[in-house]
Design a protein around this motif. Structure first.
Motif, PDB file in Angstrom:
ATOM      1  N   LYS A   7       0.650  -1.278   0.096  1.00 19.69           N
ATOM      2  CA  LYS A   7       0.123   0.100   0.069  1.00 19.69           C
ATOM      3  C   LYS A   7       0.749   1.215   0.154  1.00 19.69           C
ATOM      4  CE  LYS A   7      -3.886  -2.069   2.515  1.00 19.69           C
ATOM      5  NZ  LYS A   7      -4.733  -1.743   3.710  1.00 19.69           N
ATOM      6  N   GLN A   9       1.435   4.274   1.622  1.00 20.45           N
ATOM      7  CA  GLN A   9       0.882   4.766   2.795  1.00 20.45           C
ATOM      8  C   GLN A   9       2.232   6.017   3.488  1.00 20.45           C
ATOM      9  OE1 GLN A   9      -0.249   1.623   5.338  1.00 20.45           O
ATOM     10  NE2 GLN A   9      -2.521   2.041   4.912  1.00 20.45           N
ATOM     11  N   CYS A  54      -3.531   8.870  -1.677  1.00 27.00           N
ATOM     12  CA  CYS A  54      -2.864   7.696  -1.218  1.00 27.00           C
ATOM     13  C   CYS A  54      -3.602   6.913   0.084  1.00 27.00           C
ATOM     14  CB  CYS A  54      -1.329   7.899  -0.488  1.00 27.00           C
ATOM     15  SG  CYS A  54      -0.075   8.508  -1.614  1.00 27.00           S
ATOM     16  N   ASP A  55      -3.252   5.893   0.535  1.00 26.91           N
ATOM     17  CA  ASP A  55      -3.989   5.135   1.228  1.00 26.91           C
ATOM     18  C   ASP A  55      -3.627   5.536   2.704  1.00 26.91           C
ATOM     19  OD1 ASP A  55      -5.806   3.219   2.543  1.00 26.91           O
ATOM     20  OD2 ASP A  55      -4.437   1.465   2.209  1.00 26.91           O
ATOM     21  N   PRO A  57      -3.290   6.460   6.559  1.00 24.35           N
ATOM     22  CA  PRO A  57      -4.166   6.120   7.890  1.00 24.35           C
ATOM     23  C   PRO A  57      -4.238   7.667   8.487  1.00 24.35           C
ATOM     24  CG  PRO A  57      -1.727   5.581   7.811  1.00 24.35           C
ATOM     25  CD  PRO A  57      -1.993   5.997   6.569  1.00 24.35           C
ATOM     26  N   ALA A 308      -1.572   3.863  -7.154  1.00 26.75           N
ATOM     27  CA  ALA A 308      -1.552   2.384  -7.343  1.00 26.75           C
ATOM     28  C   ALA A 308      -0.833   2.014  -8.452  1.00 26.75           C
ATOM     29  CB  ALA A 308      -3.114   1.843  -7.521  1.00 26.75           C
TER      30      ALA A 308
END
Length: 396
Positions: A7, A9, A54-55, A57, A308
């Motif tokens: 991912k 992140q 982006c992924d 958090p 991605a």
């Protein structure tokens, strides 16, 4: 070696808005320092879209403004950049800005902007004037120490307490007391000691020209004296190397399976975006490193690619695989691995021409020798534990 697609992140985004620098430091690894081009508004906007696409958090993400001299991009660039990022950040993501600067361009208006956004500032400063001015000069050959200290005082006047990064060259090792006294007496909050590395376009550190035994002995004597001054002085200034390594040793004492995980070894933990929108990861210094094999470490571009697509790309997969192989070799061969974790990726590539190599001069000093110094100094208070002996380190 087959690796899963990670991912994207990032916890740190290194933005390089310009390669330009107003100085000509002896050990600089950045190419094209006369190029006045600055990241355009289009690239800045696309960078914000890419980062926040982006992924991520929830939590804090750091923006490190770096490259040549980041302030050379101009005040107006940062006024817009800080505003754009603040507007587009998701509500559960906090922004923190960090600028590493040579300090010579700092003015009252700069300090006001940095204070407004709570920007953490690091100054590149190699100690007292005579030591600093040996390496950090203008293009006309003049020393810069007085100008840096003027910038430092302006920052302090605006409530900003900067840290410093001090590059240790061969001549620095003779003066631990002078260097320590300078940073303490000037009132710096922290200092980090970089050793002069081979990386980017700076292909051969002067430390490599001396024998490893001589340089290690000089480094050990320097850091041991710095430790003694720091310890007996009540640890009044944060020294990055001591802070980080003591944390690792304490973790290792509590858990024999602990292994340090440098951000530069974790895919996309650090995301680097260059002036033209080119995207990189792992060590930010790779953005200044020419390489035909790795296409100069360009993995995609914020103008044309999604996170991605970058993560699935052939360029990233090849780089990821080779760094993983080198890290695996370090784990197998080096008993200092728990406190290092295979750091100094760009230095490794510049010294050896491959990520699959292991030791570099920097890791022999900043990890192996430094660990020996600190463990020796703490031997009456700390009983280290670690992996089975492989190279006779103090961790065995």
């Amino acid at each position: 070696m087959s690796l899963a697609v990670p991912k994207v992140q990032p916890r740190t985004v290194v933005v390089q808005p310009t390669a330009r620098c107003n100085l000509d430091c002896a050990y600089c690894y950045v190419p094209d320092r006369r190029d006045r081009a600055v990241m355009t508004a289009e690239v800045l906007d696309a960078s914000a879209d890419f980062i926040f696409g982006c992924d991520l958090p929830p939590g804090e993400i750091e923006f490190h403004w770096h490259a040549g001299e980041p302030l050379a991009a101009g005040l107006a660039f940062y006024q817009r950049a800080f505003a754009v990022l603040a507007e587009r950040a998701p509500p559960d993501v906090r922004l923190r800005h960090v600028i590493q600067t040579n300090g010579t361009l700092l003015t009252r208006r700069w300090c006001e902007l940095l204070a407004e956004y709570g920007v953490q500032v690091g100054l590149s400063l190699d100690g007292p004037a005579d030591l600093h001015d040996r390496s950090r000069r203008t293009r006309s050959g003049r020393g810069t120490h007085a100008r840096v200290m003027a910038g430092y005082r302006r920052l302090r006047d605006h409530g900003i307490s900067p840290g410093a990064i001090c590059v240790l060259r061969r001549g620095s090792f003779e003066f631990p007391d002078r260097i320590y006294d300078f940073f303490v007496e000037a009132g710096f909050a922290s200092v980090g000691f970089n050793v002069e590395e081979s990386e980017g376009v700076y292909l051969r550190s002067e430390l490599l020209r001396a024998g490893l035994g001589e340089i290690r002995q000089s480094y050990v004597a320097f850091m041991k004296r710095i430790w003694q001054r720091w310890w007996t002085g009540g640890c009044s200034i944060e020294i990055r190397e001591f802070h980080q390594l003591l944390g690792c040793l304490e973790r290792l004492r509590q858990d024999a399976a602990f292994v340090r995980e440098p951000a530069e070894t974790v895919p996309f933990r650090i995301l680097t975006i260059r002036r033209d929108g080119a995207v990189g990861t792992f060590s930010p210094e790779l953005a200044a490193t020419p390489s035909r094999e790795y296409e100069s470490f360009v993995l995609g571009n914020v103008l044309t690619d999604t996170p991605a697509q970058v993560a699935r790309g052939v360029a990233f997969q090849r780089l990821h695989r080779d760094i993983a192989v080198g890290r695996s070799r370090c784990r197998e061969e080096c008993s200092y691995f728990p406190v290092c974790g295979a750091a100094f990726q760009s230095n490794r590539f510049t010294e050896h021409g491959t990520f699959r190599a292991t030791e570099t001069l920097t890791c022999r000093l900043h990890r192996q020798a430094l660990t020996d110094v600190i463990v020796d100094e703490l031997k009456d208070h700390f009983e280290p534990s670690g992996p089975p002996a492989t190279s006779g380190s103090k961790l065995d």
